[in-house]
Scaffold this motif. Sequence first.
Motif, PDB file in Angstrom:
ATOM      1  N   GLY A  88       0.780  -1.229   0.000  1.00 31.04           N
ATOM      2  CA  GLY A  88       0.000   0.000   0.000  1.00 31.04           C
ATOM      3  C   GLY A  88       0.814   1.281   0.000  1.00 31.04           C
ATOM      4  O   GLY A  88       0.242   2.374  -0.005  1.00 31.04           O
ATOM      5  N   TYR A  89       2.140   1.196  -0.023  1.00 33.81           N
ATOM      6  CA  TYR A  89       2.958   2.407   0.018  1.00 33.81           C
ATOM      7  C   TYR A  89       2.829   3.224  -1.274  1.00 33.81           C
ATOM      8  O   TYR A  89       2.801   4.455  -1.231  1.00 33.81           O
ATOM      9  CB  TYR A  89       4.427   2.070   0.283  1.00 33.81           C
ATOM     10  CG  TYR A  89       4.643   1.384   1.608  1.00 33.81           C
ATOM     11  CD1 TYR A  89       4.247   1.989   2.803  1.00 33.81           C
ATOM     12  CD2 TYR A  89       5.224   0.126   1.671  1.00 33.81           C
ATOM     13  CE1 TYR A  89       4.440   1.357   4.017  1.00 33.81           C
ATOM     14  CE2 TYR A  89       5.424  -0.511   2.888  1.00 33.81           C
ATOM     15  CZ  TYR A  89       5.027   0.102   4.063  1.00 33.81           C
ATOM     16  OH  TYR A  89       5.218  -0.515   5.265  1.00 33.81           O
ATOM     17  N   GLY A  90       2.735   2.541  -2.409  1.00 33.29           N
ATOM     18  CA  GLY A  90       2.564   3.245  -3.676  1.00 33.29           C
ATOM     19  C   GLY A  90       1.234   3.989  -3.721  1.00 33.29           C
ATOM     20  O   GLY A  90       1.165   5.132  -4.176  1.00 33.29           O
ATOM     21  N   VAL A  91       0.187   3.361  -3.205  1.00 33.69           N
ATOM     22  CA  VAL A  91      -1.134   4.003  -3.163  1.00 33.69           C
ATOM     23  C   VAL A  91      -1.074   5.239  -2.266  1.00 33.69           C
ATOM     24  O   VAL A  91      -1.608   6.290  -2.616  1.00 33.69           O
ATOM     25  CB  VAL A  91      -2.208   3.007  -2.659  1.00 33.69           C
ATOM     26  CG1 VAL A  91      -3.547   3.710  -2.435  1.00 33.69           C
ATOM     27  CG2 VAL A  91      -2.371   1.862  -3.641  1.00 33.69           C
ATOM     28  N   ARG A  92      -0.402   5.118  -1.122  1.00 34.50           N
ATOM     29  CA  ARG A  92      -0.297   6.271  -0.206  1.00 34.50           C
ATOM     30  C   ARG A  92       0.430   7.439  -0.870  1.00 34.50           C
ATOM     31  O   ARG A  92       0.004   8.587  -0.746  1.00 34.50           O
ATOM     32  CB  ARG A  92       0.440   5.882   1.068  1.00 34.50           C
ATOM     33  CG  ARG A  92      -0.382   5.084   2.028  1.00 34.50           C
ATOM     34  CD  ARG A  92       0.441   4.793   3.271  1.00 34.50           C
ATOM     35  NE  ARG A  92      -0.250   3.892   4.155  1.00 34.50           N
ATOM     36  CZ  ARG A  92      -0.310   4.050   5.466  1.00 34.50           C
ATOM     37  NH1 ARG A  92       0.274   5.066   6.038  1.00 34.50           N
ATOM     38  NH2 ARG A  92      -0.945   3.184   6.211  1.00 34.50           N
ATOM     39  N   LEU A  93       1.550   7.143  -1.533  1.00 32.40           N
ATOM     40  CA  LEU A  93       2.298   8.209  -2.217  1.00 32.40           C
ATOM     41  C   LEU A  93       1.441   8.852  -3.307  1.00 32.40           C
ATOM     42  O   LEU A  93       1.407  10.076  -3.438  1.00 32.40           O
ATOM     43  CB  LEU A  93       3.574   7.643  -2.839  1.00 32.40           C
ATOM     44  CG  LEU A  93       4.849   7.741  -2.035  1.00 32.40           C
ATOM     45  CD1 LEU A  93       5.985   6.996  -2.734  1.00 32.40           C
ATOM     46  CD2 LEU A  93       5.246   9.179  -1.777  1.00 32.40           C
ATOM     47  N   LEU A  94       0.773   8.023  -4.085  1.00 34.79           N
ATOM     48  CA  LEU A  94      -0.049   8.539  -5.176  1.00 34.79           C
ATOM     49  C   LEU A  94      -1.196   9.385  -4.629  1.00 34.79           C
ATOM     50  O   LEU A  94      -1.481  10.468  -5.160  1.00 34.79           O
ATOM     51  CB  LEU A  94      -0.571   7.369  -6.015  1.00 34.79           C
ATOM     52  CG  LEU A  94      -1.115   7.697  -7.380  1.00 34.79           C
ATOM     53  CD1 LEU A  94      -0.147   8.532  -8.205  1.00 34.79           C
ATOM     54  CD2 LEU A  94      -1.453   6.407  -8.116  1.00 34.79           C
ATOM     55  N   ASN A  95      -1.847   8.937  -3.571  1.00 36.37           N
ATOM     56  CA  ASN A  95      -2.943   9.718  -2.981  1.00 36.37           C
ATOM     57  C   ASN A  95      -2.439  11.046  -2.435  1.00 36.37           C
ATOM     58  O   ASN A  95      -3.120  12.063  -2.536  1.00 36.37           O
ATOM     59  CB  ASN A  95      -3.663   8.915  -1.904  1.00 36.37           C
ATOM     60  CG  ASN A  95      -4.542   7.826  -2.495  1.00 36.37           C
ATOM     61  OD1 ASN A  95      -4.919   7.877  -3.661  1.00 36.37           O
ATOM     62  ND2 ASN A  95      -4.851   6.828  -1.694  1.00 36.37           N
ATOM     63  N   PHE A  96      -1.236  11.049  -1.879  1.00 40.48           N
ATOM     64  CA  PHE A  96      -0.611  12.282  -1.398  1.00 40.48           C
ATOM     65  C   PHE A  96      -0.476  13.286  -2.546  1.00 40.48           C
ATOM     66  O   PHE A  96      -0.794  14.465  -2.401  1.00 40.48           O
ATOM     67  CB  PHE A  96       0.756  11.951  -0.793  1.00 40.48           C
ATOM     68  CG  PHE A  96       1.570  13.139  -0.390  1.00 40.48           C
ATOM     69  CD1 PHE A  96       1.340  13.785   0.813  1.00 40.48           C
ATOM     70  CD2 PHE A  96       2.591  13.614  -1.208  1.00 40.48           C
ATOM     71  CE1 PHE A  96       2.100  14.891   1.191  1.00 40.48           C
ATOM     72  CE2 PHE A  96       3.347  14.713  -0.842  1.00 40.48           C
ATOM     73  CZ  PHE A  96       3.104  15.347   0.366  1.00 40.48           C
ATOM     74  N   LEU A  97      -0.029  12.814  -3.707  1.00 36.58           N
ATOM     75  CA  LEU A  97       0.123  13.702  -4.864  1.00 36.58           C
ATOM     76  C   LEU A  97      -1.229  14.113  -5.436  1.00 36.58           C
ATOM     77  O   LEU A  97      -1.405  15.256  -5.865  1.00 36.58           O
ATOM     78  CB  LEU A  97       0.983  13.032  -5.936  1.00 36.58           C
ATOM     79  CG  LEU A  97       2.427  12.749  -5.519  1.00 36.58           C
ATOM     80  CD1 LEU A  97       3.145  11.988  -6.618  1.00 36.58           C
ATOM     81  CD2 LEU A  97       3.168  14.023  -5.167  1.00 36.58           C
ATOM     82  N   LYS A  98      -2.183  13.199  -5.441  1.00 34.65           N
ATOM     83  CA  LYS A  98      -3.517  13.517  -5.961  1.00 34.65           C
ATOM     84  C   LYS A  98      -4.182  14.627  -5.150  1.00 34.65           C
ATOM     85  O   LYS A  98      -4.981  15.401  -5.689  1.00 34.65           O
ATOM     86  CB  LYS A  98      -4.415  12.276  -5.948  1.00 34.65           C
ATOM     87  CG  LYS A  98      -4.135  11.290  -7.049  1.00 34.65           C
ATOM     88  CD  LYS A  98      -5.062  10.094  -6.858  1.00 34.65           C
ATOM     89  CE  LYS A  98      -5.034   9.122  -7.996  1.00 34.65           C
ATOM     90  NZ  LYS A  98      -5.974   7.998  -7.753  1.00 34.65           N
ATOM     91  N   GLN A  99      -3.862  14.712  -3.860  1.00 34.64           N
ATOM     92  CA  GLN A  99      -4.438  15.776  -3.031  1.00 34.64           C
ATOM     93  C   GLN A  99      -3.913  17.150  -3.443  1.00 34.64           C
ATOM     94  O   GLN A  99      -4.535  18.157  -3.175  1.00 34.64           O
ATOM     95  CB  GLN A  99      -4.108  15.528  -1.556  1.00 34.64           C
ATOM     96  CG  GLN A  99      -4.835  14.343  -0.968  1.00 34.64           C
ATOM     97  CD  GLN A  99      -4.296  13.957   0.407  1.00 34.64           C
ATOM     98  OE1 GLN A  99      -3.414  14.605   0.957  1.00 34.64           O
ATOM     99  NE2 GLN A  99      -4.841  12.887   0.959  1.00 34.64           N
ATOM    100  N   GLN A 100      -2.750  17.187  -4.089  1.00 31.10           N
ATOM    101  CA  GLN A 100      -2.111  18.450  -4.449  1.00 31.10           C
ATOM    102  C   GLN A 100      -2.341  18.852  -5.904  1.00 31.10           C
ATOM    103  O   GLN A 100      -2.028  19.973  -6.281  1.00 31.10           O
ATOM    104  CB  GLN A 100      -0.604  18.353  -4.227  1.00 31.10           C
ATOM    105  CG  GLN A 100      -0.220  18.006  -2.816  1.00 31.10           C
ATOM    106  CD  GLN A 100       1.270  17.830  -2.694  1.00 31.10           C
ATOM    107  OE1 GLN A 100       2.030  18.645  -3.199  1.00 31.10           O
ATOM    108  NE2 GLN A 100       1.686  16.768  -2.054  1.00 31.10           N
TER     109      GLN A 100
END
Length: 147
Positions: A88-100
């Motif tokens: 799930g680390y890739g999903v977390r990183l991607l969601n972090f970027l999607k928020q921005q």
Amino acid sequence: MTIIIQKVETEDINPVLDIWLNASLQAHAFIPAPYWQQQLIAMRDLYLPLSENYIIKENHTVLGFASLLRSEQVLAALFIDPAQQGKGYGVRLLNFLKQQCEQLHLNVYAENTSAVQFYQKQGFKMTSPGIDQNTGHAELGMSWCRP
């Protein structure tokens, strides 16, 4: 266990480069290993400095990173340590970027089917096929737009 996402700092560069090389070798076995080894210095001296780079860490250990070309809204890189993939680390990183970002664009090798499927699960749609000029391998343009 505290998982944090933060901008890459100087002491993170070597772990980031190790993850990039090991994950590239694993995910892109269809490209000869010497190609990736020869790209390591360009990654360190050219590609990383051009991007906003974020790492995901747990207990002070770098688990993966993402590189964003913000002005173009391009996800230039997303790599997780091969030993940590599927957690799930890739999903977390991607969601972090999607928020921005309102949207994100990327290119992925067509032969890297696990990455293509990962991005599709995360809401990316295929936009255009192409050929990577450096390797001659087919790649897919993919985009995500905030709903």
